[in-house]
Design a protein around this motif. Structure first.
Motif, PDB file in Angstrom:
ATOM      1  N   THR A  52       0.813  -1.215   0.000  1.00  0.00           N
ATOM      2  CA  THR A  52       0.000   0.000   0.000  1.00  0.00           C
ATOM      3  C   THR A  52       0.846   1.263   0.000  1.00  0.00           C
ATOM      4  OG1 THR A  52      -1.554  -1.243   1.337  1.00  0.00           O
ATOM      5  CG2 THR A  52      -1.941   1.110   1.178  1.00  0.00           C
ATOM      6  N   ASP A 144      -7.000  -2.006  -3.316  1.00  0.00           N
ATOM      7  CA  ASP A 144      -6.200  -2.595  -2.247  1.00  0.00           C
ATOM      8  C   ASP A 144      -7.030  -3.612  -1.467  1.00  0.00           C
ATOM      9  OD1 ASP A 144      -3.909  -2.914  -0.855  1.00  0.00           O
ATOM     10  OD2 ASP A 144      -3.923  -0.963   0.144  1.00  0.00           O
ATOM     11  N   GLU A 145      -6.395  -4.682  -1.061  1.00  0.00           N
ATOM     12  CA  GLU A 145      -7.078  -5.700  -0.241  1.00  0.00           C
ATOM     13  C   GLU A 145      -8.383  -6.153  -0.875  1.00  0.00           C
ATOM     14  OE1 GLU A 145      -6.182  -6.105   3.366  1.00  0.00           O
ATOM     15  OE2 GLU A 145      -4.651  -4.550   3.454  1.00  0.00           O
TER      16      GLU A 145
HETATM   17 MG    MG Z   1      -1.829  -2.724   2.730  1.00  0.00          MG
END
Ligand code: MG
Ligand code: CDP
Length: 673
Positions: A52, A144-145
């Motif tokens: 990230t 993300d994720e």
């Molecule tokens: Mg992350």
């Protein structure tokens, strides 16, 4: 209502630590090459490997923003994650937050024309598509994720797949857990023998895996199950503190109430610690935690002190805390759950999945070998499901479908979902949107009501009430109420846990009709007196920052309405006479609320609990509600939540049964058959 996502603002002014050589660093060149070459890159790696914080910086330095484009990184609905990560990256880049690096979450935009790396919630990126359908400002979008499978991120995947066909130069990066990486790749890539924009499957995407650097984690189970996991968790914290050498503790509990209980219990037992021994510092972590308290969680503990962080699953993957050696996993998580037959959406406490339990345990092995204490038996673990069902299969889909329709998706059923939602959820959502007047019997968005509802950053129910307010002559009042509702109960604070006193003070604002008008009184008192006087807020147990935020939200909502052609400043309707205006202001407000919240109606039984309109569910007024002690007949409520086996409703207001039939004839005709 997003999971756990209420009021979370502000930034963590962490002390800058130069980034140690993160595992992702060795893959920098490979990563940049892959992103340059293929439209889609799936990146897999342990939490903390640098995905990230580093990937957007690599792309920024490699020229992906040179033409003024922006790199977007979506965080799940977690506002804390977006703000803390943005603060960290701004520090690493060496800029002020909101300049090169910024973030944008609902009602809080800390970005500017200079922003090149932008962290935002997935829901907000969806909203941006309303004004910029091909997301042309962005050169790279990182989901993300994605393996967490939040509703908005699943929908974004489907939309980005379409956008990529029209923008071959766009790059999509999906960060994922190992297990799901191939599914994401297959979703985006053309099938064998087909091509998208002249590219075959092999030319369309790649998976990149970062080598983990995990230390072993020793897993302990209980021999016998426990009934009170909070109590057991606190005992375990104390055992660790008394018997184990250094290393901070991370305790996972499902929600804020359990967390507050646990913190209080630990604080009580600390007093028994022998003088001169190592100290123990209990710290809460959840989405709505005020910013000054977030600070302590991420800072190193003071000398001779062990931190015990008590967190929701926010610490499972979205934020990384250093120096955790002991993890305690209660085995439960709060998840959004929606029952299409009753139409009730709530946060229910349910067992975690095996994937979650593994991820939680892994938090103990980041810096050195660690230990995980599972507060359940091995047999219980074996009975956990492999992974958490995606949110799209257990949510009220009305807000999402409304947005998809407003984006011009012609056929909701045939949209390219990453996983299809169950048809009863789609049907229920369409019914609800129809009852609210957002769609026509032909399932087309109505104009202007439906499109306006889609454009307001509020739930369809609240949006409807706000959009109706002018005809009830209560636009000002509804704006104030709507602003406070978005804060989800963070307006009041109990100093030093002094709940009794809080209750007494709250009664000053309380009115018999219920919580919404009480909130209105709070807002009005704040703008007349409290805004200039922080001390006034303190003595009235009001959270000054939250109230200021409410004022800002109110002004943003007013601007939204103006943009939709609804003149807020010239709302003189309250001065008009006759018709609806012969009713008291309170009644007009409550009628107006009913036009939005009719599906959240309930009736009080003689024992003081409530029953839903169809008689199937028993509800309790939340102890913070002014109707907790009072008699009522019919009510509507804003939020519903489950805690310790009971279903509570928050922000409850008295209405008349006739209003339900008057404002939602279709809904209540069906219901009462
Ligand atoms: Mg992350
Ligand atoms: O996304 P991923 O889980 O792969 O890692 P990250 O969030 O980019 O974190 C990389 C490193 O930065 C870790 O060592 C974190 O502990 C650190 N970090 C930090 O110290 N403070 C933050 N607010 C975010 C990350």
């Amino acid at each position: 209502m997003a999971e756990e996502e209420e009021y979370g603002t502000a930034l963590i002014a962490e002390l800058y630590k130069p980034p140690a050589l993160l595992p992702i660093a060795q893959l920098k060149d490979a990563l940049l090459y892959t992103i340059e070459t293929y439209p889609v890159t799936i990146i897999v790696g342990e939490t903390g490997s640098g995905k990230t914080t580093q990937i957007p910086q690599y792309l920024h330095k490699a020229g992906w923003t040179a033409d003024g484009s922006v790199i977007a990184v979506t965080q799940q609905p977690r506002r804390v994650a977006a703000t803390t990560v943005a603060a960290r990256v701004a520090e690493e880049v060496g800029c002020q937050l909101g300049q090169d690096v910024g973030y944008s979450i609902r009602f809080e935009d800390v970005s500017s024309a200079a922003t090149r790396i932008k962290f935002l919630t997935d829901g907000l990126l969806l909203r941006e598509m309303l004004v910029d359908p091909l997301l042309k400002r962005y050169s790279v979008i990182m989901i993300d994720e994605a393996h967490e499978r939040s509703l908005s991120s699943d929908i974004l995947l489907g939309l980005l797949k379409k956008v990529l066909r029209k923008r071959p130069e766009l790059r999509v990066v999906v960060s994922s857990a190992t297990l799901d990486a191939k599914d994401f790749l297959d979703f985006f890539c053309p099938v064998d023998g087909e091509k998208i924009n002249g590219k075959s499957k092999e030319e369309y995407g790649r998976i990149i895996s970062i080598e983990g650097r995990m230390h072993p984690v020793d897993i302990n189970y209980l021999i016998e199950p426990v009934s009170d996991y909070v109590e057991r968790a606190v005992e375990t914290v104390m055992d660790i503190h008394n018997n184990e050498p250094d290393g901070d503790v991370l305790l996972f509990l499902p929600g804020r109430e359990d967390i507050d209980d646990a913190i209080d219990m630990i604080a009580d037992r600390i007093t028994d610690l022998a003088p001169g021994t190592q100290r123990l510092q209990p710290l809460p972590l959840y989405a709505g935690l005020p910013s000054d308290q977030q600070l302590y969680v991420f800072q190193a503990a003071p000398e001779n002190t062990r931190k015990a962080i008590v967190s929701t699953n926010i610490a499972e993957a979205s934020v990384t805390i250093e120096n955790i050696v002991h993890v305690i996993d209660c085995g439960y998580v709060k998840l959004r759950a929606y029952d299409p037959t009753t139409g009730i959406e709530r946060l229910a406490t349910v067992p975690v999945s095996k994937a979650s339990a593994t991820q939680r345990a892994g938090r103990a092995g980041r810096t050195k070998p660690g230990k995980c204490y599972r507060l359940y038996t091995e047999a219980a673990y074996n009975a956990f499901s492999d992974s958490t069902p995606p949110e799209i299969q257990r949510s009220n889909l009305a807000p999402t479908i409304l947005q998809l329709m407003n984006l011009g998706i012609p056929n909701i059923v045939r949209f390219d979902y990453f996983s299809n939602p169950p048809s009863e959820l789609v049907v229920r959502a369409m019914d609800m949107l129809f009852s609210l007047g957002a769609i026509s019997p032909e399932a087309k968005l109505t104009k202007p009501l439906g499109t306006r509802m889609a454009e307001l950053p509020l739930s369809p129910m609240l949006a409807k009430a706000l959009l109706n307010a002018q005809t009830f002559g209560c636009l000002y009042e509804m704006l104030h109420i709507a602003a406070l509702l978005t804060l989800s109960g963070t307006a009041f604070i109990a100093h030093d846990g002094n709940l009794k006193q809080l209750d007494k003070v709250k009664r000053k604002f309380a009115v018999e009709e219920g919580d919404h008008i009480t909130l209105l009184n709070v807002y009005e008192a704040f703008i007349t007196t409290g805004r200039k006087d922080a001390q006034w807020c303190r003595s009235n147990f009001l959270n000054y920052k939250a109230m200021q935020k409410a004022v800002s939200v109110r002004n943003q909502l007013a601007r939204h309405l103006e943009k939709l052609g609804i003149s807020v400043s010239s709302d003189l309707s309250a001065q008009r006479a006759g018709g609806i205006f012969s009713l008291s202001p309170s009644e007009r407000i409550r009628r107006c609320l009913t036009t939005g919240f009719f599906a959240h109606a309930a009736r009080m039984k003689p024992d003081g609990t409530f029953q839903t309109a169809n008689g199937e569910t028993t509800l309790w007024a939340h102890p913070t509600s002014v109707l907790f002690h009072r008699k009522a007949d019919w009510v509507i409520y804003d939020e519903i939540m489950e805690s310790k086996g009971k279903v509570f409703v928050r922000e409850v207001t008295k209405i008349e049964m006739d209003w339900l039939v008057e404002y939602a004839p279709e809904y209540y005709r069906v219901k009462q058959r």
